[in-house]
Design a protein around this motif. Structure first.
Motif, PDB file in Angstrom:
ATOM      1  N   ILE A 107      53.623  -6.319  37.091  1.00  0.00           N
ATOM      2  CA  ILE A 107      54.536  -6.667  38.184  1.00  0.00           C
ATOM      3  C   ILE A 107      54.109  -7.963  38.880  1.00  0.00           C
ATOM      4  CG2 ILE A 107      55.239  -4.276  38.567  1.00  0.00           C
ATOM      5  CD1 ILE A 107      53.597  -4.331  41.158  1.00  0.00           C
ATOM      6  N   LEU A 108      52.806  -8.282  38.865  1.00  0.00           N
ATOM      7  CA  LEU A 108      52.349  -9.525  39.488  1.00  0.00           C
ATOM      8  C   LEU A 108      52.513 -10.729  38.555  1.00  0.00           C
ATOM      9  CD1 LEU A 108      49.071  -8.338  41.263  1.00  0.00           C
ATOM     10  CD2 LEU A 108      51.327  -8.712  42.281  1.00  0.00           C
ATOM     11  N   MET A 109      52.449 -10.466  37.257  1.00  0.00           N
ATOM     12  CA  MET A 109      52.564 -11.547  36.257  1.00  0.00           C
ATOM     13  C   MET A 109      53.610 -11.172  35.219  1.00  0.00           C
ATOM     14  SD  MET A 109      48.468 -12.302  35.866  1.00  0.00           S
ATOM     15  CE  MET A 109      48.086 -10.529  35.992  1.00  0.00           C
ATOM     16  N   PRO A 110      54.884 -11.097  35.612  1.00  0.00           N
ATOM     17  CA  PRO A 110      55.932 -10.685  34.666  1.00  0.00           C
ATOM     18  C   PRO A 110      56.059 -11.680  33.519  1.00  0.00           C
ATOM     19  CG  PRO A 110      56.896 -11.564  36.670  1.00  0.00           C
ATOM     20  CD  PRO A 110      55.434 -11.418  36.939  1.00  0.00           C
ATOM     21  N   ARG A 111      56.504 -11.192  32.394  1.00  0.00           N
ATOM     22  CA  ARG A 111      56.627 -12.027  31.194  1.00  0.00           C
ATOM     23  C   ARG A 111      57.462 -13.282  31.467  1.00  0.00           C
ATOM     24  NH1 ARG A 111      56.128 -11.048  25.589  1.00  0.00           N
ATOM     25  NH2 ARG A 111      55.618  -8.860  26.017  1.00  0.00           N
ATOM     26  N   SER A 112      58.493 -13.168  32.307  1.00  0.00           N
ATOM     27  CA  SER A 112      59.358 -14.315  32.583  1.00  0.00           C
ATOM     28  C   SER A 112      58.576 -15.475  33.191  1.00  0.00           C
ATOM     29  CB  SER A 112      60.494 -13.906  33.516  1.00  0.00           C
ATOM     30  OG  SER A 112      59.969 -13.381  34.736  1.00  0.00           O
ATOM     31  N   LEU A 113      57.608 -15.174  34.059  1.00  0.00           N
ATOM     32  CA  LEU A 113      56.786 -16.225  34.657  1.00  0.00           C
ATOM     33  C   LEU A 113      55.708 -16.725  33.701  1.00  0.00           C
ATOM     34  CD1 LEU A 113      56.197 -15.045  38.351  1.00  0.00           C
ATOM     35  CD2 LEU A 113      57.749 -16.806  37.520  1.00  0.00           C
ATOM     36  N   MET A 114      55.352 -15.898  32.728  1.00  0.00           N
ATOM     37  CA  MET A 114      54.285 -16.250  31.794  1.00  0.00           C
ATOM     38  C   MET A 114      54.753 -17.144  30.651  1.00  0.00           C
ATOM     39  SD  MET A 114      51.461 -14.771  32.827  1.00  0.00           S
ATOM     40  CE  MET A 114      50.469 -14.681  31.338  1.00  0.00           C
ATOM     41  N   GLN A 115      56.052 -17.176  30.397  1.00  0.00           N
ATOM     42  CA  GLN A 115      56.574 -17.878  29.221  1.00  0.00           C
ATOM     43  C   GLN A 115      56.085 -19.317  29.080  1.00  0.00           C
ATOM     44  OE1 GLN A 115      57.953 -16.799  26.618  1.00  0.00           O
ATOM     45  NE2 GLN A 115      58.469 -14.727  27.241  1.00  0.00           N
ATOM     46  N   PRO A 116      56.086 -20.137  30.142  1.00  0.00           N
ATOM     47  CA  PRO A 116      55.641 -21.528  29.973  1.00  0.00           C
ATOM     48  C   PRO A 116      54.210 -21.650  29.465  1.00  0.00           C
ATOM     49  CG  PRO A 116      56.779 -21.243  32.062  1.00  0.00           C
ATOM     50  CD  PRO A 116      56.547 -19.869  31.512  1.00  0.00           C
TER      51      PRO A 116
END
Length: 216
Positions: free
Chosen positions: A93-102
């Motif tokens: 929840i703190l590091m969702p995949r959507s934010l990790m993509q880049p």
């Protein structure tokens, strides 16, 4: 989020735990208590998310207990499953995949871990774990303490197992515990210093970058 799910947050001057969940029996209400002795903001944030995990995860609805320092931000195999699941919940929840993509499109570098930590307000430990978990490159993060490998997380592509136990003197991690100056970039070391030797070529190498965390 807390009021919407029936939780209230309190701080206490305690040293015996970092976070605790107290439920109100029979109703969807409860309290999360955090220790004021936890100084690092990213650690407090992860602990809070960890306790929310205890509150929301279906298999933990009867769980009420304090969580100590060794249970937060750890994925050690010896850790009880509810604690590992709560840590996984917090990481997601703190590091969702959507934010990790880049950060998943390039070959992993430690600067990516630092950027994740800054973007998501998470610790280097949690950020490195999440990057290794989601990466499609051959990468692993290793947590060492008292000159011993305690646990690690490798990407699916990494394939090989990291050896636990006493650190090999040929690793930069070993040097870090000796107080030596270590490289601030990925550098080549013998692969056998980290991996089981079965199936390795004699000249096999691996790239390592170790970062001392004296605050821990």
């Amino acid at each position: 989020i807390l009021p919407e799910i029936g939780l209230h947050l309190h701080y206490r001057d305690v040293c015996s735990y970092e976070g605790a969940l107290l439920r109100v029996k029979g109703v969807p209400r409860g309290f999360i208590v955090l220790s004021r002795n936890v100084q690092e903001g990213t650690r407090r944030r992860f602990t809070l998310a960890h306790e929310i995990g205890h509150y929301l995860l279906p298999a933990q609805q009867d769980l009420t207990q304090p969580c100590g320092r060794m249970q937060i931000e750890s994925w050690d195999e010896t850790l009880a499953k509810p604690e590992k699941d709560a840590n996984q919940f917090a990481a997601e929840i703190l590091m969702p995949r959507s934010l990790m993509q880049p950060y998943l499109r390039e070959s992993p570098r430690f600067r990516h871990i630092e950027q994740i930590a800054q973007t998501c307000a998470t610790s280097l430990t949690a950020s490195a774990y999440r990057l290794a978990e989601l990466s499609s490159f051959r990468v692993a993060m290793v947590w060492s303490q008292a000159q011993r490998v305690r646990w690690y997380r490798a990407s699916e592509e990494f394939v090989r197992w990291v050896r636990k136990g006493q650190l090999d003197p040929n690793t930069f991690a070993f040097d870090a515990f000796q107080g030596k100056t270590i490289p601030a970039t990925l550098e080549s070391v013998p692969a056998s210093a980290w991996l089981f030797e079965k199936g390795l070529r004699p000249d096999a190498r691996i790239l390592e970058q170790s970062v001392p965390l004296p605050g821990y």
